[in-house]
Design an enzyme around this catalytic site. Sequence first.
Site, PDB file in Angstrom:
ATOM      1  N   HIS A 177     -63.113  -1.987  57.127  1.00 17.34           N
ATOM      2  CA  HIS A 177     -62.580  -1.336  55.923  1.00 17.34           C
ATOM      3  C   HIS A 177     -63.397  -0.104  55.530  1.00 17.34           C
ATOM      4  O   HIS A 177     -62.826   0.934  55.177  1.00 17.34           O
ATOM      5  CB  HIS A 177     -62.530  -2.332  54.762  1.00 17.34           C
ATOM      6  CG  HIS A 177     -61.443  -3.349  54.901  1.00 17.34           C
ATOM      7  ND1 HIS A 177     -60.105  -3.031  54.932  1.00 17.34           N
ATOM      8  CD2 HIS A 177     -61.507  -4.707  55.045  1.00 17.34           C
ATOM      9  CE1 HIS A 177     -59.384  -4.128  55.068  1.00 17.34           C
ATOM     10  NE2 HIS A 177     -60.214  -5.156  55.143  1.00 17.34           N
ATOM     11  N   SER A 230     -60.832  -9.549  50.740  1.00 13.94           N
ATOM     12  CA  SER A 230     -61.236  -9.740  52.133  1.00 13.94           C
ATOM     13  C   SER A 230     -62.296 -10.820  52.301  1.00 13.94           C
ATOM     14  O   SER A 230     -63.153 -11.013  51.432  1.00 13.94           O
ATOM     15  CB  SER A 230     -61.795  -8.425  52.692  1.00 13.94           C
ATOM     16  OG  SER A 230     -60.812  -7.421  52.699  1.00 13.94           O
TER      17      SER A 230
END
Length: 458
Positions: A389, A314
């Site tokens: 997340h 990410s």
Amino acid sequence: MEQSKPSSKWHIGIPISKMLASALSVGRVILRQKSGLDDETLVGPSALLKACGSLVEHQGEASGLALAEQILSAYEALNFEEKAVFFSGLSQNFLVDQAGVAAAAEQYQEQPNPASMNTLRKALEPRCNRLFRRLNQVPDATGRLVKLRGDLLQHENTYPELKQVDDDLKRLLLIWFNLGFLSLRRISWDSPASTLEKLIEYEAVHEIRGWGDLRSRLKEDRRLFAYFHPAMPDDPIIFVQVALRDGGSSAVGPLVQEDRILEDTANTNTATFYSISNCHKGLRGISFGNFLIKQVASELRSEFPHLTRFETLSPIPGFRAWVTASLKGATTHTLPTPVWDRLETYLEDIDDDFDANPLARDTLLPLCAHYLTHEKKHQLPIDPVAKFHLGNGALLDKIHWRGDESERGKELSYGVMVNYVYEPEEIENRHEAFFSEGRIASSAAVKDLADSLIGQSG
């Protein structure tokens, strides 16, 4: 006597689209006869707002559909400035009627019965809600209203009064895009060309550089899944790209390399989610990604039972901006003054050629670990991807230097990237702890990295 067969006068299963098309055709004729309205008369925001007012109160079904269709077409013909005037008109004349609410509330207090309650409920509904619902009855209107909200969001910073209109439309979209209406599809090279073209257009994280690049991302060691809505059947709502690998990923370059050696999926143990793209600006603030990741992980587990690790690779989109703002004194941070004073000396020497700076890695990686685990707003991380997340129940596992060497990656986070790990047996507990206590689940390696900043302060 033999019974005669039922008449074929009634046909079962006539598509609703044909019924609506027929109603629209009749409605156009009725509308022209009754009001003289056609596409050429609805020009400019003033005429459009007047037509919207008529639609809110309109009684005829077929002619109402025709009017709604004309309004959508007339809106789409407006230029940027005219759309701002139109939205401003909605904010002034299509919200809640305060006097009507007061009268209905007084009536309910005097006679608290179902009828007066219903009157109060109707009075509390903004007129723009009824407008948007009537517009959404037109075939293909849902996608057009999503684009309309995307336009509205572009004007909201300039015209704060538009926020109430946006809030009302967003509430309707939350209902219309309920997860129960969405379907998950795997996208392959055999998917419709119109859908594949949209993937190239919508990819927001790692640019898809044409058809060859897209085909590479759809090969057998890759997976791409998307959510679709029945009102927008070939237009993805959100999609995720996954790499199937033997071992985790620390950089995005190898994942999007077109001429890579393909992995043998029979032996891979890791699924790396390396790009999640929301496709429509008009659906901003409506979350699909958390369910998408979990559902895709379940699909992959069924297809590849030998997978043991589900991770993301990410970006950290707020990191460099936070460092820059901190150096300018334009934001606060939680680091002790002696630590920041020492860091400030190093950070001021890190310029765009930070790859060649021997101090950059040892300065930025611990600082990034601190940023992700300690810099918060209202108990939640200030970095939007971290908040997403970690809020889904993931673990902050590893931080990687030079994970994204693109210009965009360097602009956002000095090229630093991070792995978040989804462990099915821990997801719900971590999700609850994150939102109830602000607890950030992170590996020992990340904690040690963040703590090393303080440990070096002496």
